[in-house]
Design an enzyme around this catalytic site. Sequence first.
Site, short mmCIF file in Angstrom:
data_model
loop_
_atom_site.label_atom_id
_atom_site.label_comp_id
_atom_site.label_asym_id
_atom_site.label_seq_id
_atom_site.Cartn_x
_atom_site.Cartn_y
_atom_site.Cartn_z
N SER A 198 8.98 -28.26 -37.30
CA SER A 198 10.19 -28.36 -38.11
C SER A 198 11.47 -28.19 -37.30
O SER A 198 12.52 -28.70 -37.69
CB SER A 198 10.16 -27.33 -39.25
OG SER A 198 10.07 -26.01 -38.73
N HIS A 253 15.39 -21.69 -38.46
CA HIS A 253 15.97 -23.04 -38.41
C HIS A 253 17.46 -22.96 -38.15
O HIS A 253 18.02 -21.86 -38.02
CB HIS A 253 15.64 -23.78 -39.70
CG HIS A 253 14.16 -23.90 -39.94
ND1 HIS A 253 13.46 -22.99 -40.72
CD2 HIS A 253 13.26 -24.79 -39.50
CE1 HIS A 253 12.18 -23.34 -40.74
NE2 HIS A 253 12.02 -24.43 -40.01
N ASP A 269 16.67 -17.11 -43.54
CA ASP A 269 16.01 -18.01 -42.59
C ASP A 269 16.75 -17.88 -41.25
O ASP A 269 17.85 -18.41 -41.08
CB ASP A 269 16.08 -19.45 -43.10
CG ASP A 269 15.40 -20.45 -42.16
OD1 ASP A 269 15.08 -20.07 -41.02
OD2 ASP A 269 15.23 -21.61 -42.56
#
Length: 445
Positions: free
Chosen positions: A184, A427, A424
């Site tokens: 990702s 990312h 998060d």
Amino acid sequence: MMVQRWNKKRAHFPLIVFLFGLFILSSILYNELSIRQIHQNPDHDDGHRYQDSITSTTMKLPSRPNRVPEVLDRFTTCNSTVKYSGRKGWWADSKPGPDRRRGTSERCDMFSGKWVFDNTSYPLYNESHCPYMSDQLACHKHGRSDLGYQYWRWQPHYCNLKRWNVNEMWEKLRGKRLMFVGDSLNRGQWISMVCLLQSVIPADKRSMSPNAPLTIFRAEEYNATIEFLWAPLLVESNSDDPVNHRLDERIMRPDSVLKHASQWEHADILVFNTYLWWRQGPVKLLWSTEENRVCEELDGLGAMELAMEAWANWVATKANPLKKIFFVTMSPTHLWSREWKPGSEGNCYDEKTPIDDESYWGSGSDLPTMHMVEKVVGRLGSKVTVLNITQLSEYRKDGHPSIYRKFWEALGPKQLSNPASYSDCIHWCLPGVPDVWNELLFHFL
């Protein structure tokens, strides 16, 4: 005269000879047909093709030395698990090649520098103007009001990074396939590249064709594509479904990139990454030659080294020398604020500025992994260019989505009352840090 003699002899052939000849001819044709059918059977594949649908794993297959192994998917299980035997792939015994291109020279190291606030040249695109933006990375859309994370420019010491030029980049890509392969984090870099480039292509001349696990952005005018292939472990694994891959038991084929290589082998420019998925506990190894689904178990670092060796073997033996191949080093995490702010108990939540200590190195970047990657990729010589994004990204504790992204699962009141608990910090917001990774890619193309 010879032809006349032959015709004369044929007139006196006994009938039995003619029938015998017909029998021999029929036998030859039958055998040839049988051989042709064997060569067309996928079970006799020579390894250059990949079969998407293999005989069900519940059937007992006959033992064939050249049989294509069953495809791993999220339903694959190990019949039993044993300790790692120490088995290595072919590449592990190869001799090192010449020093590879690192994007460095005695004069300048593009990966050593500092972040400079620049709200004149940055951001390179507007988040809301990119129709391909991911809700996982669209931080402003999901409530982040401080936009300072968009205005930082990477400044190497003693030299300058080549300035981004969208038209020049498209010329580099004309008639080519640029493919990002990995997890990702690499998908985020792919989305960044699409957003950096899509604005100059008329809406009716561009398209996005999802074909999981391969997603393709096409630009007709340049006859070019920018693609992303989901392959978080590089080798084949039971986590290769781009949506349903959260599994309690991770199983991989440590000696096979065949499934993914059949997709990436035709690209002209390849950008690989892998890292975070190896930091989630032990990995089960299911070798391609194992027919009884007996798995071996190995720690994440050891399993990653086996996967890297299988990938490096493909680069060394199969990759077209004209291909441009890049490997992106680990993307750091910022899970513990005590590492840059001693005494604190938070993470990247509510961080608004980069770290200015150039010696900073957090636990989100594993040095043994870096050294292993250095060793394996070093054997490939000039075949691979390393984009060392780790240190420069370490400074950007402010660049993560934190709570400002779409979460696929509903958050409870307890989580919502403690934002750091669901932030998060892995990312990256876009526009943001991955844009600089792509500027580096542009520089070395």
